[in-house]
Design an enzyme around this catalytic site. Structure first.
Site, PDB file in Angstrom:
ATOM      1  N   LYS A 136       1.910  12.247 -26.096  1.00 46.74           N
ATOM      2  CA  LYS A 136       2.659  11.924 -27.332  1.00 46.74           C
ATOM      3  C   LYS A 136       2.747  13.107 -27.948  1.00 46.74           C
ATOM      4  CE  LYS A 136       0.804   9.023 -30.301  1.00 46.74           C
ATOM      5  NZ  LYS A 136       0.307   7.745 -30.750  1.00 46.74           N
ATOM      6  N   ASP A 155      -8.228   9.015 -28.600  1.00 48.47           N
ATOM      7  CA  ASP A 155      -7.264   9.966 -27.679  1.00 48.47           C
ATOM      8  C   ASP A 155      -8.287  10.799 -26.620  1.00 48.47           C
ATOM      9  OD1 ASP A 155      -4.861   9.269 -28.963  1.00 48.47           O
ATOM     10  OD2 ASP A 155      -5.357  10.584 -30.399  1.00 48.47           O
ATOM     11  N   ASP A 212      -6.527   5.267 -26.594  1.00 46.68           N
ATOM     12  CA  ASP A 212      -5.155   5.513 -27.270  1.00 46.68           C
ATOM     13  C   ASP A 212      -4.222   6.124 -26.255  1.00 46.68           C
ATOM     14  OD1 ASP A 212      -3.417   4.928 -29.210  1.00 46.68           O
ATOM     15  OD2 ASP A 212      -3.834   6.639 -30.432  1.00 46.68           O
ATOM     16  N   ASP A 213      -4.123   7.577 -26.686  1.00 49.08           N
ATOM     17  CA  ASP A 213      -3.285   8.462 -25.838  1.00 49.08           C
ATOM     18  C   ASP A 213      -3.995   9.511 -25.090  1.00 49.08           C
ATOM     19  OD1 ASP A 213      -0.953   7.058 -26.973  1.00 49.08           O
ATOM     20  OD2 ASP A 213      -1.549   8.240 -28.845  1.00 49.08           O
ATOM     21  N   ASP A 217      -2.435  13.432 -28.089  1.00 42.70           N
ATOM     22  CA  ASP A 217      -1.756  13.062 -29.525  1.00 42.70           C
ATOM     23  C   ASP A 217      -1.454  14.331 -30.363  1.00 42.70           C
ATOM     24  OD1 ASP A 217      -0.618  11.771 -31.609  1.00 42.70           O
ATOM     25  OD2 ASP A 217      -2.305  10.332 -31.852  1.00 42.70           O
TER      26      ASP A 217
END
Length: 386
Positions: free
Chosen positions: A262, A197, A221-222, A225
């Site tokens: 997220k 992330d 990924d994000d 997170d």
């Protein structure tokens, strides 16, 4: 008498000044690890220009690490001893989007590679009240920064090309503040992009962690997170852009999520209990062009408030907030069974806007100042329960 008092005061000032010092670190000079070993509470370590460093652990308190002259800490040496051929093969697979499962992910070679990289962060910070300022932190085999200490401050950092999350807070880390930081192009090739992330405040992170004026972009990924957070998180004027994508707009890996913000996630019963007590708040934040969702519930069971937040052109949904679901982690630990569901926390939308995308507002309550939502989305929102 006055003269004696003045002399005594000057003496105290000189003595106090003597307790703190500046320690200069340059390439070819004093190393960062030796500087930290020498440093005492109140000291400032100055990074002058680009230096190389192995992994650094900071357990001390009240140390400032500050950069000058485009200071960069290159942690490439943390990759020493890894199987470079295997890592390069994993990088190629991630960059091309091949579904080769990480060159046989279950092979002994890949397991050894993962174990090696997992232990080689840039900074591991267990101390408190430290300040990091004006630095580029790059090329760490794992996280660029991993924080489990508290009351640390991070200002104007660039976190990039690390092989896991740019900066992560976990294991009770509390009241840490990130201001004006930019985390980008962090990719965990060895894991198919599942973990890296921009910023993560997750896995039993504590209360009071804050992000202001920070940007996450092009991370595997994000952008942010908050999976398994055990404390409420505050974000102000932050951006999460193009998660799960390269600068050329290509998909990164095959396991990456690609969400902007997220804001939840459950590992099991303990996280479920904590999640219901949390209230994350995001103000003036924007999610743009992420591979999946702009703002994503991810099983968050406590309330979340978004104020004046904007989501634009996210590939799946701009605001993704279902009312209920069946988290696999709760089924596995027996908290819920069969077709049982849990009700997620309410998403309060205050003056938020959706641009160029669709939304799931079933678990949300948008106010009258929100823009860009269809009548159908609003009709299906939780607001209709009121």
């Amino acid at each position: 008498m006055k003269k004696n008092i003045l002399c005594a005061a000057l003496s105290l000032l000189i003595t106090a000044a003597g307790f703190s010092k500046e320690i200069i670190v340059t390439e070819g000079g004093l190393t960062l690890s030796k500087a930290i070993a020498q440093a005492k509470s109140g000291d400032t370590i100055i990074i002058d220009g680009t230096i190389s460093s192995n992994t650094i652990s900071l357990s001390k308190n009240n140390i400032t690490i500050k950069g000058i002259n485009d200071a960069t800490i290159d942690f490439s040496s943390t990759l020493s001893g890894v199987n470079k051929n295997l890592l390069e093969a994993a990088i190629r697979d991630v960059e091309t989007g091949d579904h080769i499962k990480l060159v046989n992910q279950k092979s002994e070679g890949m397991k050894a590679l993962r174990s090696k990289l997992d232990k080689c962060r840039g900074f591991t910070i267990t101390g408190n009240d430290n300040i990091f300022e004006s630095l580029v932190i790059k090329n760490a085999a794992d996280n660029g920064i991993f924080v489990s200490g508290s009351h640390n401050t991070f200002k104007n950092l660039e976190l990039c090309y690390n092989h896991d999350t740019g900066a992560q807070i976990s294991n009770g880390g509390s009241y840490n503040t990130f201001i004006g930081c930019y985390s980008h192009d962090n990719v965990d090739e060895w894991n198919g992009g599942e973990n890296a992330d921009g910023f993560a405040c997750k896995l039993s992170s504590g209360e009071g962690n804050v992000y202001e004026d920070c940007i996450a972009a092009y991370n595997a990924d994000d952008g942010w997170d908050l999976f398994g957070a055990h404390g409420s998180v505050t974000l102000k004027n932050c951006q999460a852009n193009y998660s799960g994508l390269t600068n050329e707009g290509k998909r990164i890996g095959w396991y990456s999520n690609g969400n902007g913000f997220k804001v939840g996630g459950l590992r099991g019963k303990e996280d479920y209990t904590f999640s219901k007590k949390l209230h994350h708040t995001l103000t003036d934040c924007k999610a743009t062009g992420n591979y999946a969702n702009g703002f994503d519930c991810n099983n968050q069971c406590g309330p979340v408030t978004l104020t004046h937040c904007v989501a634009d052109a996210n590939k799946n949904e701009n605001f993704h907030w279902p009312k209920e679901g069946t988290p696999s982690s709760l089924r596995k630990d027996g908290t819920i069974k069969g077709r049982e569901t849990v009700t997620y926390g309410i998403l309060y939308l205050i003056g938020c806007e959706s641009l160029n995308g669709r939304n799931d507002l079933r678990g949300a309550i948008p106010d009258a100042d929100c823009k860009g939502f269809t009548q159908g989305e609003i009709k299906n929102s939780r607001a209709q329960e009121q």
